[in-house]
Design a protein around this motif. Structure first.
Motif, PDB file in Angstrom:
ATOM      1  N   GLN A 159      65.214  52.023  47.973  1.00  0.00           N
ATOM      2  CA  GLN A 159      65.122  53.394  47.469  1.00  0.00           C
ATOM      3  C   GLN A 159      63.716  53.750  46.996  1.00  0.00           C
ATOM      4  O   GLN A 159      63.451  54.897  46.660  1.00  0.00           O
ATOM      5  N   ASN A 160      62.828  52.777  46.972  1.00  0.00           N
ATOM      6  CA  ASN A 160      61.444  53.026  46.584  1.00  0.00           C
ATOM      7  C   ASN A 160      60.771  53.887  47.660  1.00  0.00           C
ATOM      8  O   ASN A 160      60.839  53.568  48.848  1.00  0.00           O
ATOM      9  N   PRO A 161      60.118  54.992  47.296  1.00  0.00           N
ATOM     10  CA  PRO A 161      59.453  55.842  48.298  1.00  0.00           C
ATOM     11  C   PRO A 161      58.460  55.078  49.166  1.00  0.00           C
ATOM     12  O   PRO A 161      58.228  55.451  50.325  1.00  0.00           O
ATOM     13  N   LYS A 162      57.891  53.984  48.636  1.00  0.00           N
ATOM     14  CA  LYS A 162      56.925  53.216  49.414  1.00  0.00           C
ATOM     15  C   LYS A 162      57.578  52.464  50.573  1.00  0.00           C
ATOM     16  O   LYS A 162      56.895  52.061  51.509  1.00  0.00           O
ATOM     17  N   GLY A 171      63.012  61.255  52.124  1.00  0.00           N
ATOM     18  CA  GLY A 171      64.107  60.785  51.285  1.00  0.00           C
ATOM     19  C   GLY A 171      65.465  61.051  51.891  1.00  0.00           C
ATOM     20  O   GLY A 171      66.464  60.471  51.472  1.00  0.00           O
ATOM     21  N   ASP A 172      65.538  61.933  52.883  1.00  0.00           N
ATOM     22  CA  ASP A 172      66.827  62.268  53.487  1.00  0.00           C
ATOM     23  C   ASP A 172      67.481  61.076  54.184  1.00  0.00           C
ATOM     24  O   ASP A 172      68.697  61.051  54.358  1.00  0.00           O
ATOM     25  N   ASP A 173      66.660  60.098  54.607  1.00  0.00           N
ATOM     26  CA  ASP A 173      67.262  58.976  55.313  1.00  0.00           C
ATOM     27  C   ASP A 173      67.295  57.706  54.465  1.00  0.00           C
ATOM     28  O   ASP A 173      67.399  56.608  54.983  1.00  0.00           O
ATOM     29  N   ILE A 174      67.197  57.873  53.137  1.00  0.00           N
ATOM     30  CA  ILE A 174      67.312  56.709  52.261  1.00  0.00           C
ATOM     31  C   ILE A 174      68.650  56.009  52.474  1.00  0.00           C
ATOM     32  O   ILE A 174      68.733  54.778  52.509  1.00  0.00           O
ATOM     33  N   GLN A 175      69.700  56.798  52.660  1.00  0.00           N
ATOM     34  CA  GLN A 175      71.024  56.204  52.815  1.00  0.00           C
ATOM     35  C   GLN A 175      71.097  55.337  54.061  1.00  0.00           C
ATOM     36  O   GLN A 175      71.800  54.318  54.085  1.00  0.00           O
ATOM     37  N   PRO A 183      76.694  56.052  47.758  1.00  0.00           N
ATOM     38  CA  PRO A 183      76.045  57.371  47.742  1.00  0.00           C
ATOM     39  C   PRO A 183      75.852  57.876  46.317  1.00  0.00           C
ATOM     40  O   PRO A 183      76.752  57.786  45.484  1.00  0.00           O
ATOM     41  N   GLY A 184      74.647  58.378  46.029  1.00  0.00           N
ATOM     42  CA  GLY A 184      74.347  58.931  44.713  1.00  0.00           C
ATOM     43  C   GLY A 184      73.832  57.927  43.708  1.00  0.00           C
ATOM     44  O   GLY A 184      73.340  58.313  42.649  1.00  0.00           O
ATOM     45  N   VAL A 185      73.928  56.636  44.015  1.00  0.00           N
ATOM     46  CA  VAL A 185      73.436  55.610  43.087  1.00  0.00           C
ATOM     47  C   VAL A 185      71.915  55.580  43.142  1.00  0.00           C
ATOM     48  O   VAL A 185      71.319  55.521  44.229  1.00  0.00           O
ATOM     49  N   THR A 186      71.260  55.613  41.975  1.00  0.00           N
ATOM     50  CA  THR A 186      69.799  55.659  41.943  1.00  0.00           C
ATOM     51  C   THR A 186      69.154  54.341  41.544  1.00  0.00           C
ATOM     52  O   THR A 186      67.932  54.228  41.550  1.00  0.00           O
ATOM     53  N   ASN A 187      69.952  53.355  41.176  1.00  0.00           N
ATOM     54  CA  ASN A 187      69.378  52.073  40.762  1.00  0.00           C
ATOM     55  C   ASN A 187      69.930  50.927  41.594  1.00  0.00           C
ATOM     56  O   ASN A 187      70.212  49.839  41.091  1.00  0.00           O
TER      57      ASN A 187
END
Length: 476
Positions: A159-162, A171-175, A183-187
């Motif tokens: 999930q790190n932008p790097k 970020g749309d394809d982080i999943q 889905p929706g978990v940020t950590n």
């Protein structure tokens, strides 16, 4: 089993085994001068041909392989480091990572790629590599970084932008990268997926780390670097100096970098020059004394990692080669044009351009020297010409070769930068390579300005002012 099947199996194996390194990894303006450092690469020490013509053939072949890869793939202070020529036709720098700092590791200086990566852990595997038996650090039987010995080493999460620097996208394809995360978990604890980097000479795969980079006098925390566990034909690391976010200049906020490359002699030397990185607030439109500039050209569609320049014409002996404009220009489809690449040895020209340049050279040389067709087969270079038996000490009658760029900058090459005499041979060959005589535009750049043609030039990449500069001088 064919080679492609073997490669697929090997790459699958190495990606699956990458996870085994994770238990060993814990979660002001300046100018830096880095030595461009020679790697006594084990691959080249033991496998590079000792016959001079076979050496030229090897370098011509690797330059073509590199060209094929590049054409089909993204307050002022100073930091400096030594730059060393390598016997296999490249240049390298040494970088130091870790807390506490580990031993410096040699990296190939490559302006045609982005990621900085090193051989990682004691279990680094390099397939189709041969290694020197010398115990000297310069001979490099493989110098690797050990993440378990560094308190600042951390794996980068998916999930790190790097992570998107290598696995491209927003970020749309982080999943899609973080399939183990709800889905929706940020950590989410899932790590960034393994990378696979393919170069002209081989490939490497590994995991992205956040680590501390030491560039005297600077200490750079949270630098993104690749920790490679497995490589094909690449026993040493690569320092990407391209235009992408993961490159060393981008991560350091470099506004300009420059180097002066020592002459290739196809052997190893302890001599070095300096790679200089300018960081900080920038210098405005200040120009370096005696340097000719041409603006960088933006590719409209892709190949964003490369440094494109506007090559307008080529002259041989002062005579303009009649190359159609569309042969040299960068097309609307993103193909064509000219790039500068420190990772290529000999300059590459597509067949339709090369044949016109070579034909003009031959027409001006054949009145003095006879064509050496047999040597062309052995060396992989053409055209080649036979010199008189008593040519030593005589003036060799060969035409000047110049590249003319947008903005009026002319790069007139020294004779040694485009013709090569090997050993005691009576033959001289043009050190420019091509693929074929196809008259249609191919994919990727049409001309790749290699490091052999950059020898004994001060070369400057002015990123702030988006221009490429050069000045002929003796590098020492």
């Amino acid at each position: 089993m064919d080679s492609s099947s073997t490669l697929s199996i090997v790459l699958l194996f190495c990606i699956l085994t990458l996870l085994s390194i994770s238990p060993f990894i814990s979660s002001s303006p300046t100018t830096i001068i880095l030595p461009l450092e020679k790697i006594t690469n084990t691959q080249t020490q033991s496998s590079l041909p000792t016959d001079p013509w076979k050496t030229l053939n090897h370098l011509a072949s690797t330059s073509l392989i590199r060209a094929n890869h590049l054409k089909n793939p993204h307050k002022i202070t100073h930091i400096s480091t030594p730059v060393y020529p390598q016997s296999y036709g490249g240049y390298s720098v040494s970088l130091t990572f870790g807390t506490p700092p580990q031993s410096s590791i040699p990296f190939v200086l490559d302006t045609g790629s982005n990621l900085v990566w090193f051989p990682c852990t004691d279990h680094y595997i390099c397939q189709n590599c041969s290694f020197s038996s010398s115990s000297s650090p310069k001979s490099n039987s493989i110098q690797s970084y050990k993440p378990k010995l560094s308190s600042s080493s951390k794996l980068i999460g998916c999930q790190n932008p790097k992570c998107s620097w290598i696995h491209h996208g927003s970020g749309d394809d982080i999943q899609s990268r973080c399939q183990e995360c709800a889905p929706g978990v940020t950590n989410c604890a899932q790590i960034c997926p393994p990378y696979l980097m393919i170069y002209g000479s081989g490939s490497t795969t590994g995991l992205l780390l956040s680590e501390t980079l030491h560039l005297k006098p600077e200490r750079v925390p949270n630098f993104v670097v690749g920790c490679s566990r497995f490589s094909l034909r690449i026993p040493t690391g690569i320092a990407g100096f391209g235009r992408g976010e993961a490159s060393l200049p981008s991560q350091l906020g470099v506004n300009k970098f420059s180097y002066c490359l020592l002459s290739h002699r196809f052997d190893n030397t302890e001599k070095s020059t300096q790679l200089v990185l300018h960081t900080g607030s920038g210098s405005g439109d200040t120009k370096t004394t005696g340097v000719k500039y041409t603006p960088f050209v933006k590719n409209p569609t892709g190949f964003s990692v490369y440094y494109y320049v506007g090559l307008k014409k080529i002259t041989v002996g002062g005579k303009k080669v009649k190359i159609p404009y569309n042969f040299l220009s960068l097309g609307a489809d993103g193909n064509g044009g000219t790039i500068v690449d420190s990772g290529s040895t000999f300059t590459f020209m597509e067949g339709r351009i090369f044949e016109l340049v070579a034909s003009e050279i031959e027409s001006q040389v054949r009145q003095h020297y006879r064509r050496a067709s047999e040597v062309e087969i052995i060396s992989g270079l053409k055209p080649c010409f036979e010199l008189p038996e008593n040519h030593k000490g005589m003036k060799i009658e060969l035409p000047r070769l110049s590249f003319h760029f947008k903005g009026g900058a002319e790069m007139e090459l020294p004779l040694a930068n485009y013709f090569s005499i090997v050993g005691n041979s009576q033959v001289v060959c043009l050190t420019i390579v091509t693929n074929n005589a196809d008259t249609t535009r191919g994919e990727g750049p049409s001309v790749i300005l290699g490091n052999f043609q950059q020898q004994n030039f001060y070369i400057e990449y002015d990123l702030e002012n988006k221009r490429f500069g050069f000045r002929q001088q003796t590098c020492k």
